[in-house]
Write a protein that holds these residues in place. Structure first.
Motif, PDB file in Angstrom:
ATOM      1  N   ALA A 177       0.844  -1.199   0.000  1.00  0.00           N
ATOM      2  CA  ALA A 177       0.000   0.000   0.000  1.00  0.00           C
ATOM      3  C   ALA A 177       0.875   1.243   0.000  1.00  0.00           C
ATOM      4  CB  ALA A 177      -0.921   0.002   1.218  1.00  0.00           C
ATOM      5  N   LEU A 189      -6.342  -0.197   6.162  1.00  0.00           N
ATOM      6  CA  LEU A 189      -5.272  -1.157   5.969  1.00  0.00           C
ATOM      7  C   LEU A 189      -4.872  -1.807   7.292  1.00  0.00           C
ATOM      8  CD1 LEU A 189      -3.163  -2.112   3.723  1.00  0.00           C
ATOM      9  CD2 LEU A 189      -1.631  -0.411   4.755  1.00  0.00           C
ATOM     10  N   THR A 202       1.615  -7.252   5.293  1.00  0.00           N
ATOM     11  CA  THR A 202       1.031  -5.995   4.832  1.00  0.00           C
ATOM     12  C   THR A 202       2.096  -4.915   4.935  1.00  0.00           C
ATOM     13  OG1 THR A 202      -1.156  -6.670   5.604  1.00  0.00           O
ATOM     14  CG2 THR A 202      -0.817  -4.330   5.164  1.00  0.00           C
ATOM     15  N   ILE A 212      -3.427   0.281  -3.440  1.00  0.00           N
ATOM     16  CA  ILE A 212      -3.142  -0.992  -2.773  1.00  0.00           C
ATOM     17  C   ILE A 212      -2.983  -2.062  -3.847  1.00  0.00           C
ATOM     18  CG2 ILE A 212      -3.987  -2.753  -1.180  1.00  0.00           C
ATOM     19  CD1 ILE A 212      -5.592  -0.599   0.240  1.00  0.00           C
TER      20      ILE A 212
END
Length: 386
Positions: A177, A189, A202, A212
């Motif tokens: 992201a 997120l 992530t 993203i």
């Protein structure tokens, strides 16, 4: 599971052992070099004990205190000892600097602990605790490497801050992201990342851009990219992530047989319905018991087809996975799940594999009764298990 492993981990510091020579008064008659060797051994043993080079045995007398000993705790609930694999995982974790306390509970000897934390689980069951409370992270893992990967995947921040896009290649699969940390995108997120720490990394890059992307990195740093184009909401984004993580056959163009065909990517929408009960058979084509069950299942689906509030479905459990493993998982074929309309917790069917037994089960546990002309529910032998 093939979770991603982060490159670094944050671990809390623990007290340093006392100087070894403070305990060496009985060694005064030994040569100096032997004193030094013994001192080193005592020192190493003391350090090992303090950082927990083995899992701690837990019971009613020390369980609560152990949970409160650290913000992060991993506990293995077992019915049969598997010390070799667990202890190997603990040693591997310590070797890379991870100091998360690890405990183990014999559920047969501690029924009250079992009742509170793992009443309906399969064992051994690894459970991650945060601030003394159980989390959604619990897995049935037996191999040392699986336990080690599970531990390291959780002993980190939910969102990994990176300085360049190239760092994404450090993970075999990642959510990448870009945006501002004070943006709604970052908050979304972070919420979703906390739900999938053991399955995907992530990553976040501070940037004026806002997007993203799902990134898969294969050996040789070959990467595949899939941008997220859905709504900027937690529910929509979380569903997209679960879909990406789920093994699935292609969605079929047409249905063969009388039961509805489910695949991994249609699982959640099909099985969890607000207005319909769903009876789902998980089978494997290579399984002899599945091959015997499928004709009965199709006959059942055909006979209850007029019942509008009941959907009879099937899924090849060998080629598809559940996007909701905390609710639906299987280790044997065939397995039949029944989900009442508007609920998420399934019942597992156990009993005679006959059309009357299946129909009676749906009658007993469904949102509404069904009535099938010419069908008798007499002498039906069945039971339900959560």
């Amino acid at each position: 599971q093939q979770g991603s492993r982060p490159q670094g981990h944050q671990c809390a510091a623990l007290p340093i052992a006392p100087h070894p020579f403070a305990m060496a008064t009985c060694w005064q008659g030994l040569p100096t070099w032997r004193q030094a060797c013994l001192a080193l051994l005592v020192y190493m043993s003391s350090v090992d004990a303090r950082i927990g080079m083995s899992a701690t045995h837990l019971d009613d007398s020390n369980f609560a205190k152990f949970l409160s000993s650290s913000d992060k705790v991993l506990i293995d609930f077992y019915d049969q000892p598997h010390d070799k694999e667990l202890e190997s995982a603990v040693r591997d974790a310590r070797s890379v600097g991870c100091k998360v306390p690890i405990g183990k509970v014999d559920i047969n000897a501690n029924p009250e602990i079992k009742k509170r934390y793992v009443p309906n689980s399969k064992f051994p069951q690894l459970m991650w605790f945060q601030h003394g409370e159980p989390t959604q992270y619990h897995r049935t893992l037996r191999k040392s490497k699986q336990i080690f990967d599970f531990l390291l995947a959780l002993d980190r921040e939910a969102v990994v801050q990176i300085k360049s896009e190239a760092e994404v290649a450090n993970f075999n699969r990642a959510i990448f992201a870009q945006g501002r940390r004070n943006s709604p995108l970052y908050k979304m997120l972070e919420v979703v990342a906390l739900k999938h720490m053991d399955t995907v990394a992530t990553t976040f890059l501070e940037s004026p851009k806002e997007n993203i992307t799902w990134v898969l990195t294969s050996p040789g740093d070959v990467q595949e990219f899939d941008p997220y184009t859905g709504e900027a909401t937690v529910d929509a984004f979380d569903r997209w992530v679960r879909t990406k993580l789920t093994k699935s056959e292609p969605i079929p163009d047409h249905v063969e047989g009388d039961s509805f065909v489910v695949v991994g990517h249609t699982f959640e929408d099909t099985v969890l319905q607000p207005q319909k009960d769903v009876f789902l058979l998980v089978y494997a084509p290579w399984c002899g018991y599945s091959r015997k069950m499928l004709p009965i299942w199709e006959d059942f689906a055909r006979k209850v087809a007029p019942v509008e509030h009941l959907l009879v479905a099937k899924i090849d459990g060998d080629q598809n996975e559940s996007p909701l493993p905390e609710l639906f998982s299987w280790t044997a074929y065939p397995t039949a799940f029944f989900v009442k309309a508007g609920t998420r917790t399934p019942l597992v069917f156990h009993g005679n594999r006959t059309v009357p037994a299946l129909a009676d089960f749906a009658n007993r546990h469904g949102s509404r009764r069904i009535s099938l002309e010419g069908m008798s529910f007499d002498d039906v032998d069945e039971e339900a298990e959560l």
